[in-house]
Design a protein around this motif. Structure first.
Motif, PDB file in Angstrom:
ATOM      1  N   GLU A   1       2.426  12.635   1.510  1.00 56.14           N
ATOM      2  CA  GLU A   1       2.159  11.217   1.780  1.00 56.14           C
ATOM      3  C   GLU A   1       2.910  10.708   3.002  1.00 56.14           C
TER       4      GLU A   1
ATOM      5  N   ARG B   1       2.417   1.749  -3.410  1.00 61.64           N
ATOM      6  CA  ARG B   1       1.464   2.328  -4.372  1.00 61.64           C
ATOM      7  C   ARG B   1       1.333   3.833  -4.161  1.00 61.64           C
ATOM      8  N   ARG B   2       1.278   4.233  -2.906  1.00 58.76           N
ATOM      9  CA  ARG B   2       1.182   5.669  -2.619  1.00 58.76           C
ATOM     10  C   ARG B   2       2.383   6.429  -3.140  1.00 58.76           C
TER      11      ARG B   2
ATOM     12  N   VAL C   1       4.609   5.379  -5.621  1.00 60.40           N
ATOM     13  CA  VAL C   1       4.781   5.257  -7.068  1.00 60.40           C
ATOM     14  C   VAL C   1       3.911   6.257  -7.811  1.00 60.40           C
ATOM     15  N   GLY C   2       2.739   6.562  -7.266  1.00 57.06           N
ATOM     16  CA  GLY C   2       1.850   7.512  -7.915  1.00 57.06           C
ATOM     17  C   GLY C   2       2.416   8.913  -8.037  1.00 57.06           C
ATOM     18  N   HIS C   3       3.445   9.221  -7.253  1.00 57.00           N
ATOM     19  CA  HIS C   3       4.063  10.557  -7.283  1.00 57.00           C
ATOM     20  C   HIS C   3       5.394  10.575  -8.038  1.00 57.00           C
TER      21      HIS C   3
ATOM     22  N   ASP D   1       7.239  14.117  -7.674  1.00 57.02           N
ATOM     23  CA  ASP D   1       6.519  15.296  -7.198  1.00 57.02           C
ATOM     24  C   ASP D   1       6.838  15.469  -5.719  1.00 57.02           C
TER      25      ASP D   1
ATOM     26  N   ARG E   1       8.687   4.525 -12.077  1.00 53.18           N
ATOM     27  CA  ARG E   1       7.625   3.795 -11.383  1.00 53.18           C
ATOM     28  C   ARG E   1       7.857   2.299 -11.310  1.00 53.18           C
TER      29      ARG E   1
ATOM     30  N   GLU F   1       0.833  -1.205   0.000  1.00 57.42           N
ATOM     31  CA  GLU F   1       0.000   0.000   0.000  1.00 57.42           C
ATOM     32  C   GLU F   1       0.866   1.253   0.000  1.00 57.42           C
TER      33      GLU F   1
ATOM     34  N   ARG G   1       7.210   8.875 -14.650  1.00 60.38           N
ATOM     35  CA  ARG G   1       6.814   7.614 -15.283  1.00 60.38           C
ATOM     36  C   ARG G   1       7.984   6.626 -15.381  1.00 60.38           C
TER      37      ARG G   1
END
Length: 202
Positions: free
Chosen positions: A163, A69-70, A72-74, A156, A80, A66, A77
């Protein structure tokens, strides 16, 4: 392996491990990186110098699916997939309020916080400089453990801070994937500047 250098105190194997043969890694094996290993790395590199022993670096170890995932979203590309597959990812940030610890960390000069770091811009600049030093020590420590580090700057920063840290107090510097490299580097090592290109004697 390079032959021993009579000037350097490290033997050739240690020089290769830490510098000459060490490479940034993008792909890792599935072998886990234990908390004990990370603690051993910290116990070594915590002695690296910072101004007034301020030690502003703060690290979040990203292990759970979890949390990954939090994170990798930031990421950019291109960062990731390798982060999703890495055994361990460390998010390195600085504490802009490091000065609150200075009376304990630098007891020889208990007024150092108010004399040198009362102004927030001065404090923030010092945190970034000294945190970057500690980040470099951390990478060398990872190599000393026989592991490879994959440091990344493509993310980012505000999103990662929200996060995993406290916005306004912390500033994320770098994200580092850690593990045993899965393969040989995909490209030759880049050239380095020579001594005469870096050093000037005056």
């Amino acid at each position: 392996m390079h032959p021993p250098d009579p000037v350097l105190r490290l033997d050739g194997a240690a020089q290769d491990l830490l510098f000459r043969q060490a490479r940034s890694a993008d792909a890792f094996t599935d072998e886990p990186v234990s908390d004990a290993t990370v603690e051993a790395v910290h116990d070594l590199v915590k002695y690296g110098p910072t101004a007034f022993n301020q030690q502003p670096l703060r690290v979040v170890l990203v292990r759970s699916p979890e949390s990954r995932r939090r994170l990798v979203g930031h990421l950019a590309r291109g960062n990731r997939e390798k982060t999703a597959r890495a055994p361990l990812t460390a998010v390195l940030a600085v504490d802009r309020d490091f000065h609150t610890q200075l009376p304990r960390l630098f007891p020889a000069h208990p007024q150092v916080a108010e004399r040198h770091y009362a102004q927030r811009p001065v404090r923030e600049a010092s945190a970034v400089l000294n945190g970057a030093l500690q980040a470099a020590y951390f990478i060398i420590g990872v190599r000393a453990a026989g592991l490879a580090a994959g440091p990344m700057s493509g993310f980012d920063a505000d999103g990662v801070t929200k996060e995993f840290f406290t916005p306004g107090r912390h500033e994320v510097l770098i994200v580092v994937n850690i593990g045993r490299p899965a393969a040989h580097p995909p490209r030759p090592r880049g050239p380095r500047l020579g001594y005469g290109q870096v050093f000037t004697t005056v």
